[in-house]
Design an enzyme around this catalytic site. Structure first.
Site, PDB file in Angstrom:
ATOM      1  CB  CYS A  90      -0.938  -0.033   1.208  1.00  0.00           C
ATOM      2  SG  CYS A  90      -2.077   1.346   1.276  1.00  0.00           S
ATOM      3  CB  CYS A  91       3.754   2.402   2.031  1.00  0.00           C
ATOM      4  SG  CYS A  91       3.193   2.988   3.632  1.00  0.00           S
ATOM      5  CB  CYS A 121       5.888   5.226   4.026  1.00  0.00           C
ATOM      6  SG  CYS A 121       6.577   6.860   3.716  1.00  0.00           S
ATOM      7  CB  CYS A 128      -0.858   3.195   8.970  1.00  0.00           C
ATOM      8  SG  CYS A 128      -1.439   2.068   7.707  1.00  0.00           S
ATOM      9  CB  CYS A 160      -2.799   6.692   6.007  1.00  0.00           C
ATOM     10  SG  CYS A 160      -1.922   7.149   4.505  1.00  0.00           S
TER      11      CYS A 160
END
Ligand code: SF4
Length: 229
Positions: A113-114, A221, A198, A195
């Site tokens: 995702c990152c 990240c 997280c 985010c």
């Protein structure tokens, strides 16, 4: 056509010497050097935890490009801070948006995702740039303790961290002295804001970034790859 300045003289040794020299320079002086060398082939990335670096940098060059990566998973407070800061400084703002996915990436593919939501967007933002700046500070976490003020990233671009040696108190003092906008979540125990899926608040005595990816074996990240070498 705009002439791209040469960076041939900026060897790794030169950058290392500059970084050492800048340990005693003000953040404004470091930004002045970066602007003189690289603007407009220079940008500043902002997370909207606070606008300290934006305040410093726009005093040097009001038209400096400010990049905000909108992952789609930000807290509403962060997006409200972005709007406040944009208006206050009249920013030359570039918002990098992430393609929508039916299932959020942090649920369907958390391992990547990152990379998809942040690192790929930074890659896009840095096309055509020679250098970029961030508000990264050594005091934020153990992974950032050795961060240089000036270095080269894995793309070969010059990376400038004008606040690298600032303490938390330095930031608080600058915010108070210059009435700098701060994300309201900071007062609610979020000294480092990413985010919402997280990020959790931290407790007293924890690292500033202890609330990021809490419980996972992850501390960065991937935006600041020079920390991972
Ligand atoms: S911080 Fe979390 S939600 Fe944001 S991009 Fe990284 S994994 Fe995705």
């Amino acid at each position: 056509m705009l002439e791209v300045p040469s960076t041939d003289d900026l060897t790794d040794d030169t950058l290392s010497d500059l970084s050492a020299k800048f340990e005693t320079a003000s953040a404004g002086e470091i930004v002045e050097w970066a602007v003189e060398r690289f603007h407009p082939h220079l940008c500043l990335t902002a997370s909207m935890t606070d606008a300290v670096l934006i305040d410093v940098a726009t005093k040097v060059e009001p038209a400096i490009e400010v990049v905000f990566i909108d992952t789609g998973y930000h807290f509403p407070e962060t997006l409200a801070t972005l709007e406040d800061v944009r208006r206050r400084y009249g920013l030359n703002l570039r918002i990098m948006t992430v393609p929508h996915t039916p299932v959020p990436l942090w649920q369907s593919d958390p391992a990547n995702c990152c990379t998809a939501a942040k690192v790929f967007q930074l890659e896009r933002a840095l096309v055509g740039k020679l250098a970029w700046m961030s508000g990264l500070r050594r005091e934020e976490s153990s992974t950032r303790r050795e961060a240089a003020i000036v270095s080269r990233d894995r793309r070969g671009l010059v990376k400038v961290n004008p606040l690298a040696n600032w303490t938390d108190l330095d930031v608080e003092g600058y915010v108070a002295d210059h009435d700098v906008p701060v994300n309201p979540l900071v007062c609610k125990g979020y000294p480092s804001i990413g985010c919402w899926p997280c990020t959790r608040p931290v407790t007293q005595g924890e690292d500033v970034r202890a609330g990021r990816w809490s419980g996972l074996d992850k501390t960065e990240c991937g935006l600041h790859d020079e920390l991972l070498r």
